[in-house]
Scaffold this active site. Structure first.
Site, short mmCIF file in Angstrom:
data_model
loop_
_atom_site.label_atom_id
_atom_site.label_comp_id
_atom_site.label_asym_id
_atom_site.label_seq_id
_atom_site.Cartn_x
_atom_site.Cartn_y
_atom_site.Cartn_z
N GLY A 92 0.79 -1.22 0.00
CA GLY A 92 0.00 0.00 0.00
C GLY A 92 0.82 1.27 0.00
O GLY A 92 0.31 2.34 -0.30
N ARG A 176 14.67 -0.15 0.81
CA ARG A 176 14.81 -1.36 1.62
C ARG A 176 15.28 -2.52 0.74
O ARG A 176 14.86 -2.65 -0.41
CB ARG A 176 13.47 -1.70 2.27
CG ARG A 176 13.51 -2.96 3.12
CD ARG A 176 12.30 -3.04 4.02
NE ARG A 176 11.05 -3.30 3.31
CZ ARG A 176 9.86 -3.37 3.90
NH1 ARG A 176 9.75 -3.16 5.20
NH2 ARG A 176 8.78 -3.61 3.20
N ARG A 183 5.67 -13.25 1.16
CA ARG A 183 5.18 -13.41 2.52
C ARG A 183 4.28 -14.64 2.64
O ARG A 183 3.77 -15.14 1.63
CB ARG A 183 4.39 -12.14 2.91
CG ARG A 183 5.18 -10.85 2.68
CD ARG A 183 4.27 -9.65 2.51
NE ARG A 183 5.02 -8.44 2.12
CZ ARG A 183 5.45 -7.52 2.96
NH1 ARG A 183 5.19 -7.62 4.26
NH2 ARG A 183 6.14 -6.48 2.53
N ASP A 252 1.19 -11.45 6.99
CA ASP A 252 1.75 -10.69 5.87
C ASP A 252 3.08 -10.05 6.23
O ASP A 252 3.70 -9.39 5.38
CB ASP A 252 0.75 -9.63 5.37
CG ASP A 252 0.34 -8.66 6.47
OD1 ASP A 252 -0.28 -9.12 7.45
OD2 ASP A 252 0.62 -7.46 6.35
N ASP A 262 9.40 -5.53 8.09
CA ASP A 262 8.36 -4.61 8.54
C ASP A 262 8.56 -4.18 9.99
O ASP A 262 7.84 -4.57 10.90
CB ASP A 262 6.96 -5.22 8.34
CG ASP A 262 6.56 -5.20 6.87
OD1 ASP A 262 7.09 -4.34 6.14
OD2 ASP A 262 5.75 -6.03 6.46
#
Length: 500
Positions: A92, A176, A183, A252, A262
């Protein structure tokens, strides 16, 4: 938008086809400004760090320039978030620019985080505030040096724009790097739609990319699943041995590559508390420190469910195979965790802890003492390393910062008795302990201090200094003692935030 600069991209995920993603370019930002480029990582990836620091390179990190060879895309996936099922998530606020082959022969994704809206933004702006970008840079790079498989920070830039969250915050973009961004939720997305053709494509891709040895086995899918489970068991055991709390272990947010990903409301604990929760949105403590191994096990069972049709044509045999695979996790985790903790106590060699005292009992008794006395997790173990050979304690040791309460005396006697069974000399044992017991971790108050300076004064010196200190976490220097010191009461960080 094209810069004309060619980077050595080789984009295997883009070649899978559009069921797996939507082609999406980053949304340009108003005025990109360099925060930092990770020179060693850039060189490892075959990229020129000086180019990344140039105006064009800063534009590349910001998403304003698309280098030739890049095929920008936003990946789709699903997931269980705090146990609740969401059938479609996706990138997103992230764009996968492409993949490069590192000097080690390993394939790496380069992804931009905070690069604007995508079809999966679900009403969000697709941007990232400066604070979460700095937090991820600091913590992910620290984790890498601490020996934890993790995504990495290639570089970060400011955007010259504001983002609206709880108030107006400066924006930033993080470049990154990970071995992939595939995932558990990626598998769930296609399994929930019973799209077996796409699932088979995904399985073959993961085997080729991450578990090539599985391709030669009698049951490649089972072999891949076993590999994923083993990597996750080892990964979470590393977290637990360092006092790291991920904060948002949704399906996820677990990668098939076995890397930490994350870094949202993540944190390292100060005083030891197995029930510790930092995330402001984890109201029920689902992802508390002590729950992390159980959540990993649960997440892996969800992955196993998605793979059942490919484990065996016979449904009963597939179920039995999947159950056997997932049942192996607790033992794999416990073995890795015990090994890590004995290493931290200087008791690894020759299984000496087994001679007279149960491994788990010794570790658990220490953790109970730490909890009861609210002692600092990191400094407790570093201090034990100092005690092994006080005369040669690194930088004079951390005793000026930390002393164990007298209630630890009986445990210390048991521990020293077991050390006496170790054939290594004290200096060798101490060096081995120093190598697994950091003096410096990304303490929450120091991370917040760096973020505050950057947000309020546009001062990135505290951020850069902290990153530099954390690049050598095992070498204690009394001149840098403040970076090893636990927070004063007024500095304690009690909550961390996701940043989305």
């Amino acid at each position: 938008m094209n810069s004309g600069t060619t980077l050595p991209f080789d984009n295997s995920y883009a070649r899978l086809g559009e069921p797996f993603y939507t082609r999406q370019k980053p949304v340009p930002v108003a005025k990109p400004g360099l925060i930092r480029v990770n020179h060693p990582l850039a060189i490892h990836l075959g990229l020129d760090p000086l180019w990344l620091e140039s105006e064009q390179g800063v534009g590349f990190i910001a998403g304003n320039y698309i280098a030739e060879g890049s095929e920008p895309l936003a990946a789709v996936y699903a997931g269980h978030q705090f146990g609740g099922w969401n059938p479609q998530l996706g990138d997103g606020r992230a764009i996968l620019l492409g993949e490069v082959i590192g000097r080690d022969g390993q394939r790496y994704d380069i992804q931009l985080k905070g690069s604007g809206r995508t079809p999966y933004s679900r009403g969000g702006d697709g941007r990232a505030p400066l604070g979460p970008v700095l937090r991820e840079y600091i913590v992910s790079e620290a984790m890498s040096v601490l020996g934890v498989p993790t995504s990495r920070a290639l570089g970060a830039v400011t955007t010259g724009e504001w983002v609206m969250r709880e108030g107006r915050l400066p924006g930033a973009v993080l470049a990154r790097v990970a071995q992939s961004h595939i995932r558990i939720g990626t598998f769930q997305f296609f399994a929930s739609r019973q799209d077996h053709l796409s699932l088979k494509t995904l399985i073959d891709h993961v085997i080729q990319r991450h578990y090539p040895q599985a391709a030669q086995s009698e049951n490649p899918v089972r072999q891949m699943l076993d590999g994923v489970i083993a990597r996750q068991a080892s990964l979470v055991a590393r977290w637990q041995s360092l006092g790291f709390i991920h904060g948002v272990m949704n399906t996820d947010n677990m990668l098939l590559s076995g890397e930490t990903i994350d870094y949202g409301p993540c944190a390292f604990m100060d005083e030891y508390d197995p029930g510790k929760v930092f995330s402001s949105i984890d109201h029920g403590g689902r992802y508390a420190f002590a729950n992390q191994p159980h959540i990993a096990h649960w997440n892996l069972s969800v992955l196993t469910q998605a793979l059942l049709p490919f484990l065996d044509d016979d449904q009963d045999k597939a179920l039995a195979s999947g159950q056997a695979a997932i049942d192996a996790f607790p033992g794999l985790y416990q073995a890795a965790y015990t090994d890590n903790m004995l290493n931290k106590l200087g008791l690894k060699k020759s299984g000496i802890a087994a001679k007279g005292t149960d491994d788990a009992e010794l570790v658990n008794d220490l953790l109970k003492l730490m909890h009861d006395n609210q002692t600092d997790f990191t400094l407790t173990f570093r201090h034990l390393a100092d005690l092994v050979n006080p005369q040669s304690a690194s930088g004079g040791g951390v005793s000026a910062l930390f002393e164990l309460p007298e209630t630890f005396a009986p445990w210390l006697l048991r521990w020293r008795k077991m050390l006496g069974l170790d054939p290594r000399d004290a200096f060798e044992r101490q060096q081995a302990m120093y190598a697994v017991n950091p003096a410096y971790i990304p303490r929450n108050h120091l991370v917040e201090e760096a973020i505050s300076a950057a947000e309020k004064q546009q001062d990135f010196e505290p951020f850069n200094r902290l990153v530099d200190i954390l690049a050598e976490p095992f070498e204690f220097n009394p001149a840098d003692a403040r970076y090893a010191t636990p927070p004063r009461p007024e500095q304690v960080v009690r909550q961390t935030f996701c940043g989305t």
